[in-house]
Design an enzyme around this catalytic site. Sequence first.
Site, PDB file in Angstrom:
ATOM      1  N   LEU A 144      33.533  50.860  36.115  1.00  0.00           N
ATOM      2  CA  LEU A 144      34.898  51.290  35.780  1.00  0.00           C
ATOM      3  C   LEU A 144      35.908  50.638  36.722  1.00  0.00           C
ATOM      4  CD1 LEU A 144      34.273  55.115  35.197  1.00  0.00           C
ATOM      5  CD2 LEU A 144      34.124  53.227  33.564  1.00  0.00           C
ATOM      6  N   ARG A 161      48.145  53.501  45.152  1.00  0.00           N
ATOM      7  CA  ARG A 161      48.281  53.756  46.595  1.00  0.00           C
ATOM      8  C   ARG A 161      48.057  52.501  47.454  1.00  0.00           C
ATOM      9  NH1 ARG A 161      44.509  58.680  47.651  1.00  0.00           N
ATOM     10  NH2 ARG A 161      43.759  58.274  45.554  1.00  0.00           N
ATOM     11  N   GLN A 168      40.519  48.971  28.276  1.00  0.00           N
ATOM     12  CA  GLN A 168      41.034  50.329  28.086  1.00  0.00           C
ATOM     13  C   GLN A 168      42.552  50.245  28.290  1.00  0.00           C
ATOM     14  OE1 GLN A 168      40.192  53.116  31.207  1.00  0.00           O
ATOM     15  NE2 GLN A 168      40.130  54.880  29.816  1.00  0.00           N
ATOM     16  N   ARG A 192      39.462  21.038  61.119  1.00  0.00           N
ATOM     17  CA  ARG A 192      39.920  21.258  59.747  1.00  0.00           C
ATOM     18  C   ARG A 192      38.870  20.755  58.750  1.00  0.00           C
ATOM     19  NH1 ARG A 192      45.421  18.350  60.068  1.00  0.00           N
ATOM     20  NH2 ARG A 192      45.370  18.740  57.821  1.00  0.00           N
ATOM     21  N   TYR A 201      43.981  13.691  68.266  1.00  0.00           N
ATOM     22  CA  TYR A 201      43.978  13.980  66.834  1.00  0.00           C
ATOM     23  C   TYR A 201      43.136  12.921  66.143  1.00  0.00           C
ATOM     24  CZ  TYR A 201      45.180  14.238  61.962  1.00  0.00           C
ATOM     25  OH  TYR A 201      45.078  14.328  60.597  1.00  0.00           O
ATOM     26  N   ASN A 242      47.106   8.360  60.782  1.00  0.00           N
ATOM     27  CA  ASN A 242      46.447   8.180  59.478  1.00  0.00           C
ATOM     28  C   ASN A 242      47.446   8.145  58.323  1.00  0.00           C
ATOM     29  OD1 ASN A 242      46.977  10.889  60.071  1.00  0.00           O
ATOM     30  ND2 ASN A 242      45.498  11.597  58.567  1.00  0.00           N
TER      31      ASN A 242
HETATM   32  C1  UD1 Z   1      35.939  60.878  39.768  1.00  0.00           C
HETATM   33  C2  UD1 Z   1      35.039  61.979  39.215  1.00  0.00           C
HETATM   34  C3  UD1 Z   1      34.711  62.972  40.333  1.00  0.00           C
HETATM   35  C4  UD1 Z   1      34.110  62.281  41.508  1.00  0.00           C
HETATM   36  C5  UD1 Z   1      34.994  61.118  41.986  1.00  0.00           C
HETATM   37  C6  UD1 Z   1      34.286  60.316  43.013  1.00  0.00           C
HETATM   38  C7  UD1 Z   1      35.642  62.263  36.872  1.00  0.00           C
HETATM   39  C8  UD1 Z   1      36.398  63.068  35.912  1.00  0.00           C
HETATM   40  N1  UD1 Z   1      35.714  62.621  38.135  1.00  0.00           N
HETATM   41  O1  UD1 Z   1      37.158  61.503  40.130  1.00  0.00           O
HETATM   42  O2  UD1 Z   1      33.822  63.966  39.845  1.00  0.00           O
HETATM   43  O3  UD1 Z   1      33.927  63.211  42.564  1.00  0.00           O
HETATM   44  O4  UD1 Z   1      35.293  60.245  40.875  1.00  0.00           O
HETATM   45  O5  UD1 Z   1      35.136  59.342  43.525  1.00  0.00           O
HETATM   46  O6  UD1 Z   1      34.972  61.333  36.486  1.00  0.00           O
HETATM   47  N2  UD1 Z   1      38.912  54.899  35.605  1.00  0.00           N
HETATM   48  C9  UD1 Z   1      39.039  54.108  34.486  1.00  0.00           C
HETATM   49  N3  UD1 Z   1      39.698  54.574  33.400  1.00  0.00           N
HETATM   50  C10 UD1 Z   1      40.250  55.821  33.367  1.00  0.00           C
HETATM   51  C11 UD1 Z   1      40.109  56.638  34.508  1.00  0.00           C
HETATM   52  C12 UD1 Z   1      39.427  56.152  35.608  1.00  0.00           C
HETATM   53  O7  UD1 Z   1      38.559  52.965  34.472  1.00  0.00           O
HETATM   54  O8  UD1 Z   1      40.822  56.174  32.351  1.00  0.00           O
HETATM   55  C13 UD1 Z   1      38.188  54.397  36.760  1.00  0.00           C
HETATM   56  C14 UD1 Z   1      39.070  54.287  37.980  1.00  0.00           C
HETATM   57  O9  UD1 Z   1      39.637  52.993  38.076  1.00  0.00           O
HETATM   58  C15 UD1 Z   1      38.092  54.552  39.106  1.00  0.00           C
HETATM   59  C16 UD1 Z   1      37.055  55.462  38.485  1.00  0.00           C
HETATM   60  O10 UD1 Z   1      37.183  55.316  37.102  1.00  0.00           O
HETATM   61  O11 UD1 Z   1      37.447  53.366  39.520  1.00  0.00           O
HETATM   62  C17 UD1 Z   1      37.220  56.916  38.894  1.00  0.00           C
HETATM   63  O12 UD1 Z   1      38.456  57.387  38.398  1.00  0.00           O
HETATM   64  P1  UD1 Z   1      39.408  58.326  39.233  1.00  0.00           P
HETATM   65  O13 UD1 Z   1      40.581  58.656  38.409  1.00  0.00           O
HETATM   66  O14 UD1 Z   1      39.622  57.754  40.569  1.00  0.00           O
HETATM   67  O15 UD1 Z   1      38.511  59.632  39.312  1.00  0.00           O
HETATM   68  P2  UD1 Z   1      38.499  60.673  40.463  1.00  0.00           P
HETATM   69  O16 UD1 Z   1      39.628  61.609  40.304  1.00  0.00           O
HETATM   70  O17 UD1 Z   1      38.344  59.994  41.762  1.00  0.00           O
END
Ligand code: UD1
Length: 467
Positions: free
Chosen positions: A10, A17, A77, A337, A370, A390
Amino acid sequence: MSSDLTVIVLAAGGGTRMKSQTAKVLHQIAGRSMIDHVLTAVRALDPHQVVAVVGHQREQVGPHIQALMPEVTLAVQDEQRGTGHAVRVAVEAAGTTSGTVLVAAGDTPLLRGESLRDFAQEHEAAQCAVSVLSGVVDEPFGYGRIVRNHEGDVEAIVEEKDANAEQRGIREISSGILAFDAEFLIEALPRLGNDNAKGEYYLTDTVGLARDAGLTVGAFPIDDWRQTEGANDRVQLAELGRELNRRIVEQWMRDGVTVMDPATTWVDADVTLAPDVILLPGTQLLGATTVAEDAVVGPDTTLKDCEIGAGARVVRAHGELAVIGAGAVVGPFSYMRPGTELGPGGKIGAFVETKNSRIGDGAKVPHLSYVGDADVGAGSNLGAGTITANYDGFNKNRTTIGRDVRIGVDTMLIAPVEVGDSAYTGAGAVIKDDVPEGALAVSENAQRNIDGYAADKAAKMREEQDT
Ligand code: UD1
Ligand code: CA
């Protein structure tokens, strides 16, 4: 482990942030992007298929992932509607129908392939419909909590914002890494709702669905929790970077490298070191740098994509794409270099800059020089202050110096120019024409001494002050 493994990574989230023009998963530690570290761990599983979910900044993230893993399937997505939605998009793009599906995030750079493998094996051995890689931590804030019943069976994963006071006290949390039986996953995904605090489709809600259907759910704690930690801002990125470096340096010490001060020694993930290498404080070895046995590097040296030969000594130097031969000596205060090649036993000394030059076996450039676009033959010595001019204002030209040549101090070699084997140049020579083998080339003007110059000058200055 099942041969039919699909891994979903994902990487669609915004990473706000980070406050960066660069997508979150492209930020680097130990010389690799975060997603590169994750894909390296994934690759160790030898999966049947890998799907990466991209969304935010996908014009950066997509090509980066494809370059690292050409066989990847990219799933787009458009709107980040939650991890459950992201996985649904991935499963549809991949056309997955059977086997095991492993879901990981793209921002956990300390993750190791062995940990993913162990987790997938536990999941399969226990014949779970869904499993979560969990961890027991002191500060569970922000994570999904693993809710177990009195028998210890997993009942649900409850997200921070949806948890009640009692659930918030649970210290076993979800890493966000989950494993599924594909058939269960495909059937469960369309049934996920978004009636929760964040209004998102939570992948973690599949656990409750499996429980309700009487299927087996697993939660397998990982001892080394840091492997699952993500970097959401630059403070966490630096912390994970320091921790990864600590691990890399510790592993090299266990493999026979002496590191005098691990805290100030930085070694990228793709660096290779031989046993009995010694790294002194303030050394940074970056990129694909390799250091052969018995070489000593540092203190205060940065080498990127360099090759250091056995027994070489590199002191207070900065190098990039340079090859240093066995037993050669570099530094202090040398700048190598790209395209610098120093032969075995050679020397690049204090305040010497080199570029795109081959300096032969045992050849020496000891001080204040150099050397650019040059070939220096074996055994030759370039006196202090030697400069290869050079660049003629239009083109870069080569300087060719033969074997066993003695270039006098402060010689300027106006390229293109060739100095034959065993030739000499006089101090301060400006060499525009080729020097034949064995010759001495001198080009200085005759010296003239003007007697009494200092007194005359002082008198002249007094006169000017008076008027
Ligand atoms: C998620 C988990 C949580 C876990 C935590 C660990 C869920 C609902 N929650 O929470 O249980 O403790 O990770 O770090 O899964 N992402 C997508 N598409 C989306 C949403 C998220 O690609 O629509 C990706 C984000 O880029 C990220 C990952 O999924 O890499 C996790 O998403 P994030 O929103 O950070 O979930 P957390 O609230 O951290
Ligand atoms: Ca997160």
